[in-house]
Write a protein that holds these residues in place. Structure first.
Motif, short mmCIF file in Angstrom:
data_model
loop_
_atom_site.label_atom_id
_atom_site.label_comp_id
_atom_site.label_asym_id
_atom_site.label_seq_id
_atom_site.Cartn_x
_atom_site.Cartn_y
_atom_site.Cartn_z
N ASP A 279 44.58 28.42 -11.39
CA ASP A 279 45.86 28.11 -12.01
C ASP A 279 45.62 27.67 -13.44
O ASP A 279 44.49 27.36 -13.84
N VAL A 280 46.69 27.65 -14.21
CA VAL A 280 46.64 27.18 -15.60
C VAL A 280 47.74 26.15 -15.78
O VAL A 280 48.88 26.37 -15.35
N TYR A 281 47.40 25.03 -16.39
CA TYR A 281 48.36 23.94 -16.57
C TYR A 281 48.54 23.67 -18.06
O TYR A 281 47.55 23.55 -18.80
N GLN A 282 49.78 23.57 -18.50
CA GLN A 282 50.07 23.21 -19.88
C GLN A 282 50.40 21.73 -19.94
O GLN A 282 51.25 21.25 -19.19
N LEU A 283 49.71 21.03 -20.84
CA LEU A 283 49.94 19.61 -21.03
C LEU A 283 50.63 19.39 -22.38
O LEU A 283 50.19 19.94 -23.39
N GLN A 284 51.67 18.59 -22.38
CA GLN A 284 52.37 18.24 -23.62
C GLN A 284 52.57 16.74 -23.69
O GLN A 284 53.01 16.12 -22.72
N GLY A 285 52.21 16.19 -24.83
CA GLY A 285 52.41 14.76 -25.07
C GLY A 285 52.86 14.54 -26.49
O GLY A 285 52.99 15.49 -27.28
N THR A 286 53.10 13.30 -26.85
CA THR A 286 53.52 12.98 -28.21
C THR A 286 52.88 11.66 -28.65
O THR A 286 52.57 10.80 -27.82
N ASP A 287 52.68 11.53 -29.94
CA ASP A 287 52.32 10.25 -30.54
C ASP A 287 53.05 10.16 -31.87
O ASP A 287 53.95 10.96 -32.15
N LYS A 288 52.67 9.21 -32.71
CA LYS A 288 53.40 9.00 -33.96
C LYS A 288 53.29 10.18 -34.92
O LYS A 288 54.09 10.30 -35.86
N THR A 289 52.32 11.08 -34.69
CA THR A 289 52.17 12.24 -35.57
C THR A 289 52.92 13.47 -35.07
O THR A 289 52.99 14.48 -35.76
N ARG B 172 41.77 16.55 -30.62
CA ARG B 172 40.66 16.15 -29.76
C ARG B 172 40.75 14.67 -29.33
O ARG B 172 40.64 14.34 -28.15
N ASP B 173 40.95 13.78 -30.30
CA ASP B 173 40.98 12.36 -30.00
C ASP B 173 42.12 12.00 -29.05
O ASP B 173 41.98 11.09 -28.22
N TYR B 174 43.23 12.70 -29.15
CA TYR B 174 44.38 12.41 -28.29
C TYR B 174 44.10 12.83 -26.85
O TYR B 174 44.39 12.08 -25.90
N PHE B 175 43.52 14.02 -26.67
CA PHE B 175 43.37 14.56 -25.31
C PHE B 175 42.05 14.22 -24.63
O PHE B 175 41.95 14.35 -23.40
N LYS B 176 41.03 13.79 -25.37
CA LYS B 176 39.74 13.53 -24.73
C LYS B 176 39.85 12.54 -23.58
O LYS B 176 39.39 12.79 -22.46
N THR B 177 40.47 11.41 -23.83
CA THR B 177 40.62 10.39 -22.79
C THR B 177 41.50 10.89 -21.66
O THR B 177 41.24 10.59 -20.48
N ILE B 178 42.53 11.65 -22.00
CA ILE B 178 43.43 12.20 -20.96
C ILE B 178 42.65 13.15 -20.06
O ILE B 178 42.76 13.08 -18.83
N PHE B 179 41.86 14.06 -20.65
CA PHE B 179 41.02 14.97 -19.86
C PHE B 179 40.04 14.18 -18.98
O PHE B 179 39.93 14.43 -17.77
N ASP B 180 39.32 13.25 -19.60
CA ASP B 180 38.30 12.47 -18.87
C ASP B 180 38.90 11.77 -17.66
O ASP B 180 38.37 11.85 -16.55
#
Length: 258
Positions: free
Chosen positions: A83-93, A243-251
């Motif tokens: 399967d393939v999953y799309q992840l979407q998030g937001t921050d101040k940028t 990278r910095d936003y998603f690294k922790t989320i992936f881990d």
């Protein structure tokens, strides 16, 4: 009055924490994984992706009939084998996007390597995947062999051979098929992950894909989750700037699979 104010402040605090906490589980082919509340996850198998691919195969079939049959066979198990999953998030940028590909390694191996079904080494590998556990000695041998293949310095990997297509040019003299390369940088060694339900191994790397017309900086984060009977390889990909936003989320997501 003071007690009411305290209760009101406590309620606000609880609401704030619940809004940003890691409290949401999403289903994947190997089980649930945790993502932050403010990250939306969409599974491709729950969209019209399967219908679109099957339509494309029928309208534009490959000359390789075996390849057509394999793709059709694989997509029959879309949502269970991969399967393939799309992840979407937001921050101040602004909005952030990433994709995670999940593949049932055992099922894919059995489909691709049917001619090796009776090979002793292949059978031993399948047995280990069924068990969902690798003993310490085998683990060290495996990690040693795999990590020897991972570049320790910035390395450019060719994805095609330009010399084979050197004579294929446009009227203006430009190459019809341009060189494609993948640059591997800051590659992490494959390592065991502690605190997981299933035996898990992970690694990550910064990548630069180039196709002659442009370059795309990427970040990849992978985990091999040895769920008994259903070992799954997860590969998360996003742009390098995210990278910095998603690294922790992936881990955390890969570590939480249960």
């Amino acid at each position: 009055m003071k007690s009411l104010k305290v209760l009101a402040c406590a309620a606000c605090l609880v609401g704030t924490i619940s809004g940003v906490g890691f409290a949401k589980d999403v289903q994947t082919i190997a089980g649930s994984m945790a993502v932050p509340n403010n990250v939306t996850v969409v599974s491709a198998s729950k969209t019209n992706t399967r219908d679109f691919v099957e339509k494309q195969i029928k309208q534009n079939p490959s000359k390789n009939m075996a390849m057509n049959m394999m793709v059709e066979d694989v997509f029959k198990n879309f949502g269970t084998t991969f399967d393939v999953y799309q992840l979407q998030g937001t921050d101040k940028t602004g909005q952030k996007d990433a994709f995670v590909v999940a593949v049932d390694v055992k099922q894919i191996a059995q489909q691709v390597a049917k001619d090796k079904a009776n090979d002793p080494m292949f059978m031993a590998a399948m047995a280990a995947l069924d068990k969902g556990q690798i003993d310490p000695v085998t683990e060290q041998l495996m990690l040693g062999a795999v990590n020897k293949q991972i570049p320790t310095t910035t390395t450019v990997v060719p994805l095609n051979d330009p010399k084979r297509y050197a004579n294929l040019k446009t009227r203006s003299g430009k190459l019809l098929i341009k060189p494609r390369t993948l640059t591997v940088e800051n590659a992490e060694q494959v390592h065991p992950v502690a605190g997981t339900k299933y035996q898990t191994y992970a690694a990550s790397s910064r990548l630069l894909y180039a196709d002659g017309d442009g370059q795309t900086p990427l970040y990849a984060n992978a985990a091999f989750v040895l769920k008994p009977g259903k070992p799954v390889l997860y590969v998360g990909v996003t742009t390098d700037v995210q990278r910095d936003y998603f690294k922790t989320i992936f881990d955390n997501a890969f570590k939480s699979i249960k």
